[in-house]
Design a protein around this motif. Structure first.
Motif, mmCIF file in Angstrom:
data_model
loop_
_atom_site.group_PDB
_atom_site.id
_atom_site.type_symbol
_atom_site.label_atom_id
_atom_site.label_comp_id
_atom_site.label_asym_id
_atom_site.label_seq_id
_atom_site.Cartn_x
_atom_site.Cartn_y
_atom_site.Cartn_z
ATOM 1 N N LEU A 65 64.657 -98.139 -86.242
ATOM 2 C CA LEU A 65 64.613 -96.692 -86.474
ATOM 3 C C LEU A 65 63.614 -96.369 -87.576
ATOM 4 C CD1 LEU A 65 68.283 -95.407 -86.205
ATOM 5 C CD2 LEU A 65 66.368 -94.925 -84.724
ATOM 6 N N GLU A 117 60.137 -96.655 -86.282
ATOM 7 C CA GLU A 117 59.790 -95.514 -85.434
ATOM 8 C C GLU A 117 59.478 -94.283 -86.260
ATOM 9 O OE1 GLU A 117 62.379 -96.805 -81.549
ATOM 10 O OE2 GLU A 117 63.018 -95.120 -82.772
ATOM 11 N N MET A 118 60.328 -94.062 -87.257
ATOM 12 C CA MET A 118 60.094 -92.912 -88.137
ATOM 13 C C MET A 118 58.737 -93.050 -88.814
ATOM 14 S SD MET A 118 62.470 -90.735 -88.061
ATOM 15 C CE MET A 118 62.603 -89.774 -89.545
ATOM 16 N N ILE A 166 56.086 -94.686 -87.768
ATOM 17 C CA ILE A 166 54.993 -94.445 -86.814
ATOM 18 C C ILE A 166 54.789 -92.946 -86.621
ATOM 19 C CG2 ILE A 166 54.335 -94.649 -84.393
ATOM 20 C CD1 ILE A 166 55.715 -97.360 -84.379
ATOM 21 N N ILE A 167 55.924 -92.242 -86.460
ATOM 22 C CA ILE A 167 55.807 -90.820 -86.153
ATOM 23 C C ILE A 167 55.297 -90.045 -87.361
ATOM 24 C CG2 ILE A 167 57.177 -88.774 -85.673
ATOM 25 C CD1 ILE A 167 58.822 -90.616 -83.859
ATOM 26 N N ASN A 171 51.676 -90.417 -88.310
ATOM 27 C CA ASN A 171 50.790 -89.773 -87.355
ATOM 28 C C ASN A 171 50.131 -88.564 -88.016
ATOM 29 O OD1 ASN A 171 50.022 -88.286 -84.865
ATOM 30 N ND2 ASN A 171 51.048 -90.047 -83.984
ATOM 31 N N PHE A 181 51.504 -84.406 -88.566
ATOM 32 C CA PHE A 181 52.323 -83.689 -89.532
ATOM 33 C C PHE A 181 51.622 -83.515 -90.873
ATOM 34 C CE2 PHE A 181 55.296 -85.801 -86.645
ATOM 35 C CZ PHE A 181 55.865 -84.672 -86.091
#
Lengths: 201, 480
Positions: A102, A105-106, A108-109, A112, A115
């Protein structure tokens, strides 16, 4: 680093520390108190974002009501800590794996460029007369009136479910009947029994 | 902003929700001997809502409540189906509830609130309303599963359902928050246009999509998110199992259509592959594991899992034709499921749950008519030709073939053949085995008998009308 950033790091640092303590500390009462600390810091972060209403609600509702209730329950129940920690080592690998996944994933996002500040510019601050509470109320009762009503409905269902699952009508329950209390007459309360007098031995 | 929205389109929801509250109040003032009043009020509410929805049917598609509520043909059709199915559920379970001390007002009120939740999902045009409707329905269902609070099996099932359901909701919300983060909108139409313009290779979008899919498939009960299905179907009182197995599937179809197809169709290349794997797994696990079951409720639970696999085939084909065939499939499945559980329900009586397959032995000698009804329902579930169940399967498989996935169609047909085994086993038990000593004859009141017969015979009667139903479903999808 300006003063606001410094505040942010202080509050968020304390928040992360308190949240970690909640799940690692052995004493449940202390864990609950650390949760209170975490809530306070989260509220402070919200204040930095000019969301006063949410900040105050968080403190009032979660600290003032939920956590107090929680502390009461923790203190009233005799919780066996050893038993609670029994499966800890057993579940650690799988739980840790999910947690790391998790986190990745956080990362990676959030790393990006979607944001970044250039994509979503910082909203302009409001003047001192701006009322966050008023704006929230206006939105809630106009734009979001439909979900708001559904939320009310969900609460009704929760109440009905809780009552129908836990209420038991027992014959032995002591209860008052106001109607009968009012209708009561002197002769119902006091009974005079005639009996012959007896001589003292 | 200052004009009043045209809330007339939302009258079914408003009516249903007000009536649920009225029934709650009325029920508080009547004695337990007069409970029939609550029952009649509940059924009357469903009938009146049906009339309102039929009246609204021809209204042109429109959005209300700041684009959070949508009225269109699909919403109307699904709502009408939900009323009819829940009406049947309450009707069949009346005697069952009476004999088990569950004939209480709260049961019907929770059932109606569940219906309101489904209606909200069916008409949702924003991620916010989808989630709220889902929670409203799920909360009502959790409470209904736990309604027999002295039964340890029911409370265990409710606990599992609640914990896993809450986790699924969390997944769904997590996914929604990612989609919101990228598109900066909760509105499904806006999300679609933003995604379509932003391009596809967007990592956070795909992550959000995966989480949303996991949440949706959890609620649908597709493999590998099916663990709760057999336990909940088995543990819950049969009347609640009947409720869970029918109407909520329609709502699940609706949110898949709204969210996956309506909002995230530009990402179809991503979700199509995931759904293919999940659909094959569901059909395999559902059909194979069902063979090993000795309990009819568990068997029907696995059958539900395999049916969800079939229903996904239509969605996988990513075409209007496929979507409408999925819609027909789920409508027919809901009717079949209510009928099958209706027979199971009637076989049980006070103090006795007819849950084992063995209880169906020799049903033909005892109650030939009900054995015949069950025969039709089982044929339809297996997909044997003269029944509508066959056409439902045919249409989704046709959709897959049209999408140039012949291999998937072949897999589906093979698995359907495997699945036919356990449906036919029930027919064999009913017709060719001898009844146990002292096995009961089905006795029930006239209205239940008439409607259950109609319900089962619909599997045959509906065939001439299939064209009309297909036409309505096509229109619903075209309207979307």
């Amino acid at each position: 680093m300006n003063f606001e950033q410094l505040l942010f790091f202080v509050f968020s640092g304390t928040l992360v520390f308190a949240a970690t303590m909640v799940i690692t500390i052995r004493n449940p009462v202390k864990a609950a108190l650390f949760l209170v600390l975490a809530f306070f810091n989260a509220a402070a972060l919200w204040l930095l974002l000019e969301a006063e209403f949410l900040a105050i609600t968080l403190v009032l509702v979660y600290v003032g009501a939920v956590m107090v209730l929680f502390l009461f329950v923790v203190m009233m129940l005799d919780i066996n800590l050893v038993k609670l920690r029994e499966g800890f080592g057993e579940y650690l690998p799988i739980g840790g794996l999910v947690g790391v996944l998790l986190l990745m994933e956080m990362a990676i996002i959030l790393s990006n460029d979607l944001f970044g500040l250039e994509r979503m510019p910082e909203p302009a601050g409001h003047d001192a007369a701006y009322s966050n509470t008023r704006e929230l109320g206006r939105l809630l009762y106009t734009f979001y009136v439909y979900p708001f009503e559904i939320a009310a409905l969900i609460l009704v269902v929760a109440i009905i479910a809780a009552i129908s699952l836990t209420m038991r009508k027992r014959k032995t329950t002591k209860h008052q009947d106001p109607g009968e209390q009012i209708r009561v007459q002197a002769k119902d309360r006091l009974r005079i029994i005639k009996m012959p007098s007896e001589r003292r031995p | 902003m200052n004009t009043l929205p045209n809330i007339a389109l939302a009258t079914p929801e408003i009516f249903m929700f007000s009536m649920a509250l009225v029934i709650l109040l009325v029920d508080a003032f009547i004695s337990s001997q007069q409970r029939i009043i609550t029952y009649f009020l509940t059924q009357a509410t469903l009938v009146v809502a049906l009339i309102i929805s039929i009246k609204n049917f021809s209204e042109p598609a429109a959005m209300v409540f700041n684009d959070m509520y949508i009225h269109d043909t699909m919403a109307s059709i699904l709502k009408i189906a939900i009323y009819v199915i829940v009406f049947l559920v309450f009707l069949y379970s009346r005697d069952y509830l009476k004999s088990r001390n569950m004939y209480r007002g709260e049961y019907f009120v929770l059932g109606l609130f569940g219906v309101v939740g489904m209606m909200i999902m069916v008409s949702a045009a924003s991620m916010l309303t989808i989630y709220m409707g889902l929670e409203l329905m799920s909360l009502s269902l959790y409470a209904m599963v736990a309604f027999q609070r002295d039964s340890s099996r029911a409370t265990e099932a409710a606990m599992k359902y609640f914990v896993l359901g809450a986790m699924a909701s969390g997944m769904l919300l997590y996914g929604m928050s990612m989609i919101y983060g990228v598109t900066a909108s909760l509105d499904i139409a806006t999300i679609r246009s933003v995604i379509a313009s932003a391009g596809l290779d967007n990592m956070p979008l795909v992550f959000g999509l995966v989480f949303i899919l996991v949440g949706l498939l959890f609620k649908l009960g597709a493999v590998p998110f099916h663990m709760w299905v057999p336990d909940v179907y088995h543990g819950a009182p049969t009347s609640v199992t009947m409720y869970i197995s029918s109407a909520p599937k329609l709502a699940a179809f609706a949110i898949i259509m709204r969210l996956l197809v309506g909002g995230l169709e530009p990402l179809a290349a991503s979700w199509q592959d995931m759904l293919i794997i999940i659909s094959i797994l569901s059909m395999t696990v559902g059909n194979v594991v069902a063979i090993a079951q000795t309990n009819i409720k568990r068997m029907l639970a696995y059958s539900a899992i395999s049916h969800m696999g079939f229903f996904l085939l239509g969605i996988i084909s990513v075409s209007a034709n496929g979507y409408s065939s999925s819609m027909i499939y789920v409508l027919i499945y809901a009717v079949m499921s209510v009928g099958a559980f209706g027979v199971v329900l009637l076989l049980s009586r006070a103090g006795f749950e007819s849950e084992e397959l063995a209880d169906f032995k020799g049903l033909n000698q005892r109650s030939p008519w009900y054995a015949f009804l069950m025969l039709i329902l089982m044929f339809s579930m297996a997909g044997v030709p003269p029944t509508v169940g066959f056409y439902a399967k045919l249409m989704v498989i046709q959709a897959v073939v049209d999408a140039d996935m012949v291999w998937l169609a072949i897999v589906a047909v093979l698995l359907a053949v495997i699945g036919a085994f356990y449906y036919l086993r029930i027919i064999k038990l009913m017709y060719f085995d001898d009844a146990k000593e002292g096995a009961a004859v089905i006795e029930t009141s006239g209205d239940v008998k008439v409607l259950l017969s109609l319900n089962a015979l619909a599997m045959l009667i509906l065939i001439p009308w299939l064209g009309v139903i297909t036409e309505f479903c096509r229109r619903a999808i075209a309207d979307l």
